[in-house]
Design a protein around this motif. Sequence first.
Motif: not given
Length: 621
Positions: A175-185, A246-249
Amino acid sequence: MSVQQQSAPIPRRRTAPEQPSAPSQLRARAAAFTVWYLRLIALVNIAAVMSVPFRREVAEHNTGRIYASHSAHRFHAHHAGEFFTPYLATAGLVSAALAIFLSLVMRRGKRAAWVVNMALAGPLFLIYAVALTQDPYRAHLFNWVSALLTGLFVAALVIGRRNFEAVGDPSNPKLAVAVGAGGLLVSGAIGTLLVGATNTLQGSTLFDKVAYTLLRGISVGPLADRVSAVHSPRWVDVVINIMMAASFCLVLYAGFRSPRGRELLGEEDEERLRALLDRHGERDSLGYFALRRDKAAIFSPSGKAAVTYRVVGGVSLASGDPIGDLEAWPGAIDAWLAEARRHAWTPAVMGASEEGGGVYARHGLDALELGDEAIVDVADFTLEGRAMRVVRQAHNRVRRAGYTVRIRRHADIPDDEMATLIDRADDWRDGATERGFSMALGRIGDPGDGRCVMLECRDAEDRPRALLSFVPWGERGLSLDLMRRDRACENGLMEFMVVELLLHAEELDVRRVSLNFAMFRAVFERGARLGAGPVLRLWRSILTFFSRWWQIESLYRANAKYRPVWEPRYLLFAKSADIPRIGLASARAEGFLTPPRLPRLVNRRSPEAAQPDRAHEPLTP
């Protein structure tokens, strides 16, 4: 215990403090240094983000092009690698968030945090040490300071290594990887659009803008100035850095949040708990709630007792008394406390009885009285007398309106009728939040809960309007679990149903019934007496004020109508400083404080997945 009686203080086992040895003192100080270093670096990064852009804008406007040209030359030298900064000092909010997170986890003694810091700071220090042997770098005093601070941090990690032995908590890496990818995008796309709209230089490519955005996500300092084809206002740099932070948090939250809806109680442990309840279930009215499947169970070495708990925000939150043989309780408590120490969790107990609180206190926990549980003895209950006039009138009024109550064990309810009741319970729930932990089972209609009792209330037209569900309390007791009613129904419906249960309890071979829990009940009762002190009256006034939003006083008064026996319930904790954290974890576990949820593609729950909560509302509308 009568209403007028005072509960005896719970003794606590006191042990003589051990004097730490010199090596352990050094390790503790080294470990504390790493935590404070990370806190300081986080503060420095935040201050740099807030001050550096403003300072540079003022300098450019006040000194003109000559200073700007000189500054550009110095920044270029910095980009060329002549300057380096201490570990995690990047003048960026992402590093600040990482430093704050690592400091919190390091303070709990987590081994994984030590490994991450060593993996990042160790190689960085070696690079700095090698770089200082070359002329372009050793000529600058700031580089020596940065290397020294980084080296001290690494040395403190090595010295304090044995203070970081706690096992890591469950995580959600996918889930963290998915959220990180989406947040970075998302952050990168918005940042690139802002850069493209505000760039004052010509000839920049999309690659230049993306590179500039990503570098600005790391630092608002001169790091991104190496992209010579892009120049954007400093406010754009700060906005990009904030979005990336914010994406990292959000990644940290997704990766380490407490699991919701996950069944922690396996079938084998549930069977063992049911066997203990069959033999010792009479002891605690909250015992059956240990069968919530979002709780984990840890057993004593003999297997004759168990403590059930759930970890919320780093707090190992147990509820009620241990299950099983009283003589085996200490073994189960020791195992639970050892598990908490192993994971660096904060131990706490919600709703322990006076007997259970005494056993917990002998293991080093302090006690704080939370309130009282209302218990009605069926043999002593009557509607006669002036004291029961209000309840008697409400009961008669609802009965004259044509309402009836049907009382059945869950096992006697056909599947189709149970499915209808589950749907009704979902429709009548007050809000979408699932509530309940210490005094709620968290499910309804499960085949294993056949001994639970359901009260179904129907109006004069035979339409279902309310329901109550009780869990077994040993062989001859019941504990209130679920309350649901149609908001458009007659006032006093809950009193009517409770009275009907008490009047017909002997048909179910029930001799005592546990109703709602009233927090701070003693404050309301004693604060209203003649001669109450100013502190008690002030405390009562504060609770009365907050009762406008949380039903504190109304729960007490609603249950006091039945002339119950009040049994005190306690909060157990290790240190007073942990009480705010425990309170926050308890509010989250009970459903009163809900952290933001990640978006769901499907929000609708099926009847099979529905787990209605205990309605924390008084017995009157």
